[in-house]
Design an enzyme around this catalytic site. Sequence first.
Site, PDB file in Angstrom:
ATOM      1  N   ARG A   1     -31.711 -77.550 -29.400  1.00  0.00           N
ATOM      2  CA  ARG A   1     -32.788 -76.801 -29.803  1.00  0.00           C
ATOM      3  C   ARG A   1     -32.769 -74.646 -29.544  1.00  0.00           C
ATOM      4  NH1 ARG A   1     -36.160 -80.931 -28.646  1.00  0.00           N
ATOM      5  NH2 ARG A   1     -36.283 -82.141 -30.325  1.00  0.00           N
TER       6      ARG A   1
ATOM      7  N   LYS B   1     -27.663 -63.050 -37.697  1.00  0.00           N
ATOM      8  CA  LYS B   1     -27.844 -63.682 -39.132  1.00  0.00           C
ATOM      9  C   LYS B   1     -26.981 -64.926 -38.266  1.00  0.00           C
ATOM     10  CE  LYS B   1     -28.756 -61.157 -43.319  1.00  0.00           C
ATOM     11  NZ  LYS B   1     -28.868 -61.099 -44.167  1.00  0.00           N
TER      12      LYS B   1
ATOM     13  N   GLU C   1     -16.369 -51.817 -45.423  1.00  0.00           N
ATOM     14  CA  GLU C   1     -18.102 -51.785 -44.570  1.00  0.00           C
ATOM     15  C   GLU C   1     -17.986 -50.275 -43.432  1.00  0.00           C
ATOM     16  OE1 GLU C   1     -20.264 -54.092 -44.964  1.00  0.00           O
ATOM     17  OE2 GLU C   1     -19.187 -55.719 -46.152  1.00  0.00           O
TER      18      GLU C   1
ATOM     19  N   LYS D   1     -25.836 -50.386 -37.724  1.00  0.00           N
ATOM     20  CA  LYS D   1     -26.007 -51.218 -37.720  1.00  0.00           C
ATOM     21  C   LYS D   1     -27.176 -51.736 -36.796  1.00  0.00           C
ATOM     22  CE  LYS D   1     -25.643 -55.956 -39.421  1.00  0.00           C
ATOM     23  NZ  LYS D   1     -24.882 -57.203 -39.762  1.00  0.00           N
TER      24      LYS D   1
ATOM     25  N   GLU E   1     -35.561 -58.781 -41.861  1.00  0.00           N
ATOM     26  CA  GLU E   1     -34.425 -58.352 -43.434  1.00  0.00           C
ATOM     27  C   GLU E   1     -36.207 -58.402 -44.766  1.00  0.00           C
ATOM     28  OE1 GLU E   1     -31.599 -61.024 -44.996  1.00  0.00           O
ATOM     29  OE2 GLU E   1     -30.591 -58.789 -45.455  1.00  0.00           O
TER      30      GLU E   1
ATOM     31  N   ARG F   1     -34.164 -52.710 -43.923  1.00  0.00           N
ATOM     32  CA  ARG F   1     -32.363 -54.030 -44.164  1.00  0.00           C
ATOM     33  C   ARG F   1     -31.897 -53.936 -45.519  1.00  0.00           C
ATOM     34  NH1 ARG F   1     -31.589 -58.533 -39.646  1.00  0.00           N
ATOM     35  NH2 ARG F   1     -29.174 -58.555 -40.013  1.00  0.00           N
TER      36      ARG F   1
ATOM     37  N   ASN G   1     -26.914 -53.867 -48.055  1.00  0.00           N
ATOM     38  CA  ASN G   1     -26.250 -54.316 -50.239  1.00  0.00           C
ATOM     39  C   ASN G   1     -26.261 -52.631 -50.360  1.00  0.00           C
ATOM     40  OD1 ASN G   1     -27.356 -56.624 -48.113  1.00  0.00           O
ATOM     41  ND2 ASN G   1     -29.204 -57.116 -48.697  1.00  0.00           N
TER      42      ASN G   1
ATOM     43  N   HIS H   1     -23.834 -54.075 -52.394  1.00  0.00           N
ATOM     44  CA  HIS H   1     -23.536 -55.434 -52.723  1.00  0.00           C
ATOM     45  C   HIS H   1     -24.403 -56.420 -54.548  1.00  0.00           C
ATOM     46  CE1 HIS H   1     -22.171 -55.001 -49.043  1.00  0.00           C
ATOM     47  NE2 HIS H   1     -22.532 -56.755 -48.446  1.00  0.00           N
TER      48      HIS H   1
ATOM     49  N   HIS I   1     -20.758 -58.722 -54.935  1.00  0.00           N
ATOM     50  CA  HIS I   1     -21.400 -60.467 -54.402  1.00  0.00           C
ATOM     51  C   HIS I   1     -21.584 -61.064 -56.540  1.00  0.00           C
ATOM     52  CE1 HIS I   1     -24.148 -60.054 -51.226  1.00  0.00           C
ATOM     53  NE2 HIS I   1     -23.080 -60.702 -50.669  1.00  0.00           N
TER      54      HIS I   1
ATOM     55  N   HIS J   1     -14.490 -60.036 -49.524  1.00  0.00           N
ATOM     56  CA  HIS J   1     -16.039 -59.934 -50.003  1.00  0.00           C
ATOM     57  C   HIS J   1     -15.931 -58.241 -50.052  1.00  0.00           C
ATOM     58  CE1 HIS J   1     -19.975 -59.633 -48.939  1.00  0.00           C
ATOM     59  NE2 HIS J   1     -19.639 -58.980 -48.285  1.00  0.00           N
TER      60      HIS J   1
HETATM   61  N1  LIG Z   1     -24.256 -62.769 -39.916  1.00  0.00           N
HETATM   62  C1  LIG Z   1     -23.716 -61.628 -40.987  1.00  0.00           C
HETATM   63  O1  LIG Z   1     -24.585 -60.307 -40.696  1.00  0.00           O
HETATM   64  C2  LIG Z   1     -22.441 -61.176 -41.693  1.00  0.00           C
HETATM   65  C3  LIG Z   1     -22.248 -59.627 -41.927  1.00  0.00           C
HETATM   66  C4  LIG Z   1     -20.940 -59.454 -42.642  1.00  0.00           C
HETATM   67  C5  LIG Z   1     -20.486 -60.964 -42.762  1.00  0.00           C
HETATM   68  N2  LIG Z   1     -20.499 -62.514 -42.563  1.00  0.00           N
HETATM   69  C6  LIG Z   1     -19.868 -63.186 -42.672  1.00  0.00           C
HETATM   70  O2  LIG Z   1     -18.494 -62.803 -41.938  1.00  0.00           O
HETATM   71  C7  LIG Z   1     -17.513 -63.723 -42.753  1.00  0.00           C
HETATM   72  C8  LIG Z   1     -16.423 -63.349 -42.764  1.00  0.00           C
HETATM   73  O3  LIG Z   1     -16.096 -62.373 -41.688  1.00  0.00           O
HETATM   74  P1  LIG Z   1     -13.926 -61.748 -41.669  1.00  0.00           P
HETATM   75  O4  LIG Z   1     -13.450 -60.821 -42.915  1.00  0.00           O
HETATM   76  O5  LIG Z   1     -14.122 -61.433 -39.672  1.00  0.00           O
HETATM   77  O6  LIG Z   1     -13.861 -63.404 -41.869  1.00  0.00           O
HETATM   78  P2  LIG Z   1     -13.060 -64.565 -40.994  1.00  0.00           P
HETATM   79  O7  LIG Z   1     -13.755 -64.508 -39.693  1.00  0.00           O
HETATM   80  O8  LIG Z   1     -11.788 -65.239 -42.143  1.00  0.00           O
HETATM   81  O9  LIG Z   1     -11.504 -63.702 -40.585  1.00  0.00           O
HETATM   82  C9  LIG Z   1     -10.427 -63.055 -41.036  1.00  0.00           C
HETATM   83  C10 LIG Z   1      -8.996 -63.947 -41.166  1.00  0.00           C
HETATM   84  O10 LIG Z   1      -8.765 -62.919 -40.044  1.00  0.00           O
HETATM   85  C11 LIG Z   1      -7.856 -63.862 -38.871  1.00  0.00           C
HETATM   86  N3  LIG Z   1      -8.346 -63.362 -37.528  1.00  0.00           N
HETATM   87  C12 LIG Z   1      -9.434 -63.212 -37.065  1.00  0.00           C
HETATM   88  N4  LIG Z   1      -8.765 -62.245 -36.306  1.00  0.00           N
HETATM   89  C13 LIG Z   1      -7.574 -61.657 -36.057  1.00  0.00           C
HETATM   90  C14 LIG Z   1      -6.941 -60.998 -35.574  1.00  0.00           C
HETATM   91  N5  LIG Z   1      -7.780 -60.163 -34.437  1.00  0.00           N
HETATM   92  N6  LIG Z   1      -5.788 -61.364 -35.064  1.00  0.00           N
HETATM   93  C15 LIG Z   1      -5.197 -62.270 -36.777  1.00  0.00           C
HETATM   94  N7  LIG Z   1      -5.779 -63.182 -36.952  1.00  0.00           N
HETATM   95  C16 LIG Z   1      -7.230 -62.636 -37.086  1.00  0.00           C
HETATM   96  C17 LIG Z   1      -9.496 -65.045 -39.250  1.00  0.00           C
HETATM   97  O11 LIG Z   1      -7.909 -66.427 -38.353  1.00  0.00           O
HETATM   98  C18 LIG Z   1      -9.025 -64.999 -41.203  1.00  0.00           C
HETATM   99  O12 LIG Z   1      -7.401 -65.327 -41.319  1.00  0.00           O
HETATM  100  C19 LIG Z   1     -17.847 -64.366 -44.074  1.00  0.00           C
HETATM  101  O13 LIG Z   1     -18.401 -65.598 -43.870  1.00  0.00           O
HETATM  102  C20 LIG Z   1     -19.002 -63.835 -44.541  1.00  0.00           C
HETATM  103  O14 LIG Z   1     -19.997 -64.246 -44.875  1.00  0.00           O
HETATM  104  C21 LIG Z   1     -21.517 -62.472 -41.873  1.00  0.00           C
HETATM  105 ZN   LIG Z   2     -21.118 -57.472 -46.478  1.00  0.00          ZN
END
Ligand SMILES: NC(=O)c1ccc[n+]([C@@H]2O[C@H](COP(=O)([O-])OP(=O)(O)OC[C@H]3O[C@@H](n4cnc5c(N)ncnc54)[C@H](O)[C@@H]3O)[C@@H](O)[C@H]2O)c1
Ligand SMILES: [Zn+2]
Length: 363
Positions: A121, A143, A185, A227, A237, A241, A245, A248, A252, A265
């Site tokens: 939990r 999130k 971003e 942020k 949200e 907030r 977007n 987006h 999206h 993305h």
């Molecule tokens: N929670 C939120 O508010 C929020 C906001 C935006 C995006 N997201 C989520 O985030 C995700 C995307 O995140 P991302 O772009 O970081 O993608 P990711 O976590 O897939 O990382 C991108 C790639 O880089 C590699 N990598 C990571 N750090 C590295 C490093 N230091 N050196 C070499 N390789 C490295 C990873 O293994 C992966 O292949 C999506 O699932 C999206 O939905 C969440």
């Molecule tokens: Zn985004």
Amino acid sequence: MRIVNVPLGTRSYEIKIGPELLSTLGAECGRLNLGSRCAIISDRNVAPRFAKAAQLSLKKAGFDSVLITVPVGETAKSLKVVEQCYDALAKHRLERKSFIVALGGGVVGDLAGFVAATYLRGVAFVQVPTTLLAQVDSSVGGKVGVNLKAGKNLVGSFHQPRFVLCDIDTLRTLPVRELRAGLAEVIKYGIIYDAALFDRLERDMAKLLKREPKVLTEVIARCCEIKAEVVGQDETESGVRAILNFGHTIGHAIENISGYGKYLHSEAISIGQVAAAGISAAMLRLSKDEANRLSDIFARAGLPTTISLNRHQRKKLLAAMRLDKKVSAGEVKFVLAKRIGEVVWGQKVPEALIQETLDSIEP
Ligand SMILES: NC(=O)c1ccc[n+]([C@@H]2O[C@H](COP(=O)([O-])OP(=O)(O)OC[C@H]3O[C@@H](n4cnc5c(N)ncnc54)[C@H](O)[C@@H]3O)[C@@H](O)[C@H]2O)c1
Ligand SMILES: [Zn+2]
């Protein structure tokens, strides 16, 4: 080093940003009154690079850590992998006071955060984001969640980390395409909130692409501040907030119709932001000059700014926009820019104008 405070009452926490921070992870966790056992969740790219240093630092501070390695990419954000993480946590007897360290990009942060929100939990978690996107975006705001076959991020929760550590040295090994993705971003924050940040990005884009530590640290810190401010005003949200977007709505939809893997993305939302600027110029008198500056900066970051869609794809795009989970009561609403640094949300846009804008961003 820079520190950004995320003000959320009793759940407030700090984000530390700078070089050479990973080795301080243990000491930082030591200040949080956590149990002595923890699990590091990381992926197969990140773990071989940074898990050892993280574990060593934790050990020096008296923490006993177990490493859980998950697959790379979106597929790791699944209930199947969540279950595997639960099993590993149970096997290593993590208990109520134990905590989870998310070491990786946004995928690992969302997954590990969701595991932390639900295991027993809810246990504490700490974020160590290693992509630019995760450092400026996904690690701030609380999130967390995973995907279903029916769509992305459909299962989740709000669970704030106890602490976020952004070691910018980890960005050195990040593939350039992922660096550029994070910049989409970063630029967004300038457009929605801070004209001075946008000016700085115009000046310092080359330095950012070269990963200069000082510029990276300052820019990441400013993005986290923005942020945090926005999330602090609207944690769950329901209002402001929404400005996060920007770009987006169309972005999206581009992601949805393009099939997995064509656009990241952030690449899709780069096109989406250029489109939103076009709509803003028509509806809110964003000046032509500003709309051009906006598309130029994405181009300079090496991000896509145009898209070519045939009639069939256009139809699919509009349908996808109407299906987006951010649509309420069947109405597609946009975040639009009044000027660089100031946006408004909840703007209804006539479909004809969307069509016209799509014409204008054909390559
Ligand atoms: N929670 C939120 O508010 C929020 C906001 C935006 C995006 N997201 C989520 O985030 C995700 C995307 O995140 P991302 O772009 O970081 O993608 P990711 O976590 O897939 O990382 C991108 C790639 O880089 C590699 N990598 C990571 N750090 C590295 C490093 N230091 N050196 C070499 N390789 C490295 C990873 O293994 C992966 O292949 C999506 O699932 C999206 O939905 C969440
Ligand atoms: Zn985004």
